[in-house]
Scaffold this active site. Structure first.
Site, PDB file in Angstrom:
ATOM      1  N   ARG B   9       0.831  -1.210   0.000  1.00 22.74           N
ATOM      2  CA  ARG B   9       0.000   0.000   0.000  1.00 22.74           C
ATOM      3  C   ARG B   9       0.863   1.256   0.000  1.00 22.74           C
ATOM      4  O   ARG B   9       0.455   2.304  -0.501  1.00 22.74           O
ATOM      5  CB  ARG B   9      -0.976   0.007   1.183  1.00 22.74           C
ATOM      6  CG  ARG B   9      -0.334   0.022   2.545  1.00 22.74           C
ATOM      7  CD  ARG B   9      -1.364   0.124   3.672  1.00 22.74           C
ATOM      8  NE  ARG B   9      -0.787  -0.264   4.950  1.00 22.74           N
ATOM      9  CZ  ARG B   9      -1.308  -0.003   6.133  1.00 22.74           C
ATOM     10  NH1 ARG B   9      -2.457   0.658   6.215  1.00 22.74           N
ATOM     11  NH2 ARG B   9      -0.743  -0.406   7.245  1.00 22.74           N
ATOM     12  N   SER B  36      -5.383   5.298   5.877  1.00 23.75           N
ATOM     13  CA  SER B  36      -4.977   3.911   6.027  1.00 23.75           C
ATOM     14  C   SER B  36      -4.543   3.308   4.687  1.00 23.75           C
ATOM     15  O   SER B  36      -3.764   2.360   4.645  1.00 23.75           O
ATOM     16  CB  SER B  36      -6.153   3.142   6.623  1.00 23.75           C
ATOM     17  OG  SER B  36      -5.890   1.801   6.717  1.00 23.75           O
ATOM     18  N   GLU B  57     -19.430   3.448  -0.018  1.00 21.75           N
ATOM     19  CA  GLU B  57     -18.732   2.790  -1.124  1.00 21.75           C
ATOM     20  C   GLU B  57     -19.521   2.831  -2.429  1.00 21.75           C
ATOM     21  O   GLU B  57     -18.971   3.054  -3.509  1.00 21.75           O
ATOM     22  CB  GLU B  57     -18.442   1.321  -0.776  1.00 21.75           C
ATOM     23  CG  GLU B  57     -17.354   1.124   0.263  1.00 21.75           C
ATOM     24  CD  GLU B  57     -17.853   1.305   1.688  1.00 21.75           C
ATOM     25  OE1 GLU B  57     -19.073   1.491   1.893  1.00 21.75           O
ATOM     26  OE2 GLU B  57     -17.018   1.281   2.609  1.00 21.75           O
ATOM     27  N   PHE B  82     -14.227  -4.206   0.845  1.00 18.07           N
ATOM     28  CA  PHE B  82     -15.299  -3.258   0.507  1.00 18.07           C
ATOM     29  C   PHE B  82     -15.230  -2.859  -0.971  1.00 18.07           C
ATOM     30  O   PHE B  82     -16.252  -2.655  -1.620  1.00 18.07           O
ATOM     31  CB  PHE B  82     -15.205  -2.006   1.385  1.00 18.07           C
ATOM     32  CG  PHE B  82     -15.071  -2.301   2.860  1.00 18.07           C
ATOM     33  CD1 PHE B  82     -15.903  -3.239   3.472  1.00 18.07           C
ATOM     34  CD2 PHE B  82     -14.117  -1.661   3.634  1.00 18.07           C
ATOM     35  CE1 PHE B  82     -15.770  -3.531   4.821  1.00 18.07           C
ATOM     36  CE2 PHE B  82     -13.986  -1.949   4.993  1.00 18.07           C
ATOM     37  CZ  PHE B  82     -14.807  -2.887   5.587  1.00 18.07           C
ATOM     38  N   HIS B 108      -5.257  -3.713   2.185  1.00 15.48           N
ATOM     39  CA  HIS B 108      -5.838  -4.752   3.036  1.00 15.48           C
ATOM     40  C   HIS B 108      -6.306  -5.968   2.252  1.00 15.48           C
ATOM     41  O   HIS B 108      -7.364  -6.547   2.516  1.00 15.48           O
ATOM     42  CB  HIS B 108      -6.973  -4.180   3.898  1.00 15.48           C
ATOM     43  CG  HIS B 108      -6.498  -3.212   4.946  1.00 15.48           C
ATOM     44  ND1 HIS B 108      -5.630  -2.185   4.673  1.00 15.48           N
ATOM     45  CD2 HIS B 108      -6.775  -3.133   6.277  1.00 15.48           C
ATOM     46  CE1 HIS B 108      -5.375  -1.500   5.787  1.00 15.48           C
ATOM     47  NE2 HIS B 108      -6.058  -2.061   6.776  1.00 15.48           N
ATOM     48  N   ASP B 116      -7.474  -7.321  12.480  1.00 15.99           N
ATOM     49  CA  ASP B 116      -8.832  -6.783  12.306  1.00 15.99           C
ATOM     50  C   ASP B 116      -9.875  -7.903  12.270  1.00 15.99           C
ATOM     51  O   ASP B 116     -11.069  -7.670  12.447  1.00 15.99           O
ATOM     52  CB  ASP B 116      -8.929  -5.981  11.007  1.00 15.99           C
ATOM     53  CG  ASP B 116      -8.239  -4.624  11.114  1.00 15.99           C
ATOM     54  OD1 ASP B 116      -8.222  -4.068  12.225  1.00 15.99           O
ATOM     55  OD2 ASP B 116      -7.735  -4.142  10.090  1.00 15.99           O
ATOM     56  N   ARG B 166      -1.773  -4.668   3.553  1.00 18.09           N
ATOM     57  CA  ARG B 166      -1.653  -3.777   4.699  1.00 18.09           C
ATOM     58  C   ARG B 166      -0.292  -3.990   5.354  1.00 18.09           C
ATOM     59  O   ARG B 166       0.400  -3.055   5.720  1.00 18.09           O
ATOM     60  CB  ARG B 166      -2.746  -4.064   5.740  1.00 18.09           C
ATOM     61  CG  ARG B 166      -2.693  -3.080   6.913  1.00 18.09           C
ATOM     62  CD  ARG B 166      -3.446  -3.583   8.132  1.00 18.09           C
ATOM     63  NE  ARG B 166      -2.730  -4.670   8.806  1.00 18.09           N
ATOM     64  CZ  ARG B 166      -3.044  -5.118  10.006  1.00 18.09           C
ATOM     65  NH1 ARG B 166      -4.067  -4.599  10.654  1.00 18.09           N
ATOM     66  NH2 ARG B 166      -2.366  -6.111  10.545  1.00 18.09           N
TER      67      ARG B 166
END
Lengths: 289, 310
Positions: B9, B36, B57, B82, B108, B116, B166
């Protein structure tokens, strides 16, 4: 990559159209759309007929467009978020010369540019493909935002259904339009009170819709969406408005408007008329109810 | 292999800022997790090219489509779970169907959002997007691959899904390594077994290859950074030259790289394939490496598998 074209005004030729003439145009669009659905024996007459007056006012008077140059970068955008009503839009596009009128006899047929729901890759004049409800307003927000960011002065009109407002994405888009002060965006609700499974009021009532839109930050108008005079007057007010807010026209309409046996009837959401019904409908549309 | 570890990322965040500065049509559409996903610098330095739709989204996907119709190149930025499933139908309808130039750039990916838990781990995303016409699906293996492929994506027309980690993963390339969308990188030659890997598992395949070499087994390692369009020739070369293929991915073994390779190998009819990946099960809060281990995505398992008769 940039497709910004010349800044010369090339649209805007059809401004001074009288209310009487617009009524004639709406009648013609209704007859064309119904003929298309009859010939295809498939399609959605109810929501096409309820939206006919709004669509006629936009295409024949309001929109700054050029049928000879459908992708003119500075054109006003029109998004039919309730994509199933597309025969009424196809009728307008065909009559305005976006494509040969012979295509109007190919609705929903294999190889046709006139898909069951609008396809921007196949049909000239479609600004975004739609068909899955609740999505058109977000696309309109994107287009209106692009105009703001780039200092363009085109406007964006999005026609939604009222049943379509059940979709959560609509409210995401409404909040964004309001947050970003997209005063170049007009959301028109074809409020015909019926959705596929029943009256909206009995499924998921939208309650004080106009008030709700106002509280979401929109400049609101509640009108008879089948009254051409009111439509034109409202569009004029919107054009002159300086509030800096996005606009919403809550247009009360009649599903199946203009055909006695279709008006306000659930059954005509997605059904084609048979030969006798078609003949009756064309007579009624011609003389008026 | 370098000693460095960096999250891919970060490669995205650095690349998007770089190309955004040179091309005013590059936009970022954030969905409230920009920081993030490493678009913080972009949003500060290029506010005129930045949009944040909030936690919405579906609207983000539609707004990006609307922007793209005007020639803007939006990168929709969120988490992989998402960016695939929460906005999947919007991307199908308003981006892939009209073939608009929208990029979905997601951090992620896989089980990298380890602590998470399952809600944030994304094991289905590449499979979903692989089945939508017009879509390109990519997962770079390291920081430099991420930077390079983001630039390639920006310069190539069409809907694309880019998936990043991530967590930090070992750096295996350098600033000058070239990447071509849809063209696998053959990292080692080999005769006995082929290991085709994607994303954060490429370095595992490389480590396994070294172990195997010590045992006298020669392994070909491919970085299949583009899942779709799949480099079918590279797969067929493995089928014809070697005939034993292990696929490795931080994604469900259903409909990801393993499935894609099996399709080609089965049609060719001349190879055996073993799939290493998430075993069609949800994850949990646990360290990233532990989640990989639970699913057999380890150097040890790859080595053992390569040594077995099959």
């Amino acid at each position: 990559m940039s497709n910004i074209g010349s800044r010369t005004k090339r649209g805007g030729k059809m401004k001074n159209v009288s209310v009487e003439e617009l009524k004639e145009r709406a009648k013609e669009l209704r007859k064309t759309a119904l003929t298309m659905i009859y010939e295809a024996q498939s399609g959605h007459p109810g929501g096409a007929l309820s939206a006919a007056d709004l669509v006629a006012a936009l295409y024949y008077r309001e929109l700054n467009i050029n049928p000879k140059e459908p992708r003119w970068p500075e054109r006003d955008r029109f998004i039919l978020s309730k994509g199933h009503a597309c025969p009424i839009q196809y009728a307008a596009l065909g009559r305005l010369g976006y494509f040969e009128e012979s295509h109007l006899h190919t609705l929903r047929q294999e190889g046709s540019i006139l898909q069951g729901h609008p396809d921007m890759k196949k049909c000239p004049g479609i600004d975004i493909s739609t068909g899955s409800l609740g999505q058109g307003l977000s696309c309109g927000v994107g287009m209106a935002l692009a105009a703001k960011r780039r200092g363009e002065d085109y406007r964006v009109f999005v026609l939604t259904g009222d049943g379509e407002l059940d979709e959560g994405q609509i409210w995401e888009a409404v909040m964004a339009a309001s947050a970003w002060k997209l005063d170049n965006l007009t959301m028109m609700i074809d409020n015909n009170r019926l959705q596929l499974d029943g009256p909206c009021e009995q499924l998921i009532p939208h309650l004080n819709l106009t008030q709700k839109m106002r509280e979401f930050g929109f400049e609101t108008y509640e009108i008879d969406g089948n009254d051409m005079g009111e439509i034109v007057e409202t569009l004029d007010k919107i054009k002159a408005s300086k509030t800096g807010r996005p606009k919403c026209i809550n247009a009360r309409t009649v599903k199946g408007k203009g055909v006695s046996y279709m008006e306000d009837q659930l059954g005509w959401h997605g059904m084609a008329p048979d030969e006798e019904q078609y003949r009756t409908a064309m007579e009624e549309l011609e003389r008026g109810l | 292999m370098g000693e460095n570890k960096r999250a891919t990322r970060d490669g995205f965040g650095d690349a998007i800022l770089e190309i955004g500065k040179t091309n005013p049509d590059i936009y970022v559409v954030d969905i409230d997790i920009g920081k993030s996903c490493k678009t913080g610098a972009f949003s500060k330095e290029l506010p005129a090219q930045h949009v944040n739709v909030g936690i919405a989204e579906q609207n983000g996907a539609g707004v990006a489509a609307g922007l793209a119709t005007t020639g803007i190149i939006p990168f929709v930025v969120t988490y992989a779970v998402f960016g695939s499933l929460r906005m999947g139908e919007q991307i199908r309808q308003e981006v892939c169907y009209p073939n608009l130039n929208v990029k979905i750039a997601c951090s992620h990916g896989g089980v990298t959002p380890a602590n998470d838990g399952a809600s944030h781990q994304s094991i289905e995303d590449m499979g979903v997007y692989r089945t939508i016409p017009n879509m390109t699906v990519m997962m770079p293996a390291d920081y430099y691959a991420a930077k390079a492929l983001v630039k390639e994506a920006a310069n190539t027309y069409g809907p694309m899904y880019l998936r990043f980690t991530r967590d930090a993963v070992p750096v295996i390339y350098d600033e000058n390594t070239k990447f071509e969308i849809g063209k696998a990188k053959r990292l080692t030659e080999g005769r006995d077994v082929a290991m085709i890997a994607i994303g954060d598992t490429v370095h595992l395949a490389l480590e396994a290859q070294k172990e195997l070499e010590k045992a006298g087994i020669s392994a070909r390692v491919l970085d299949m950074h583009t899942l779709k369009p799949l480099d079918e020739k590279a797969v067929l070369d493995c089928v014809r030259d070697i005939g034993r293929i292990i696929t490795v991915e931080d994604h469900n073994i259903l409909n990801g790289l393993g499935s894609a390779v099996c399709e080609i190998a089965a049609e060719a009819g001349d190879a055996k394939v073993k799939r290493v990946g998430i075993q069609d099960q949800f994850g949990m809060s646990a360290p990233y490496e532990r989640l990989l281990e639970i699913n057999g995505i380890t150097v040890e398992h790859l080595v053992a598998l390569a040594k077995q008769e099959w």
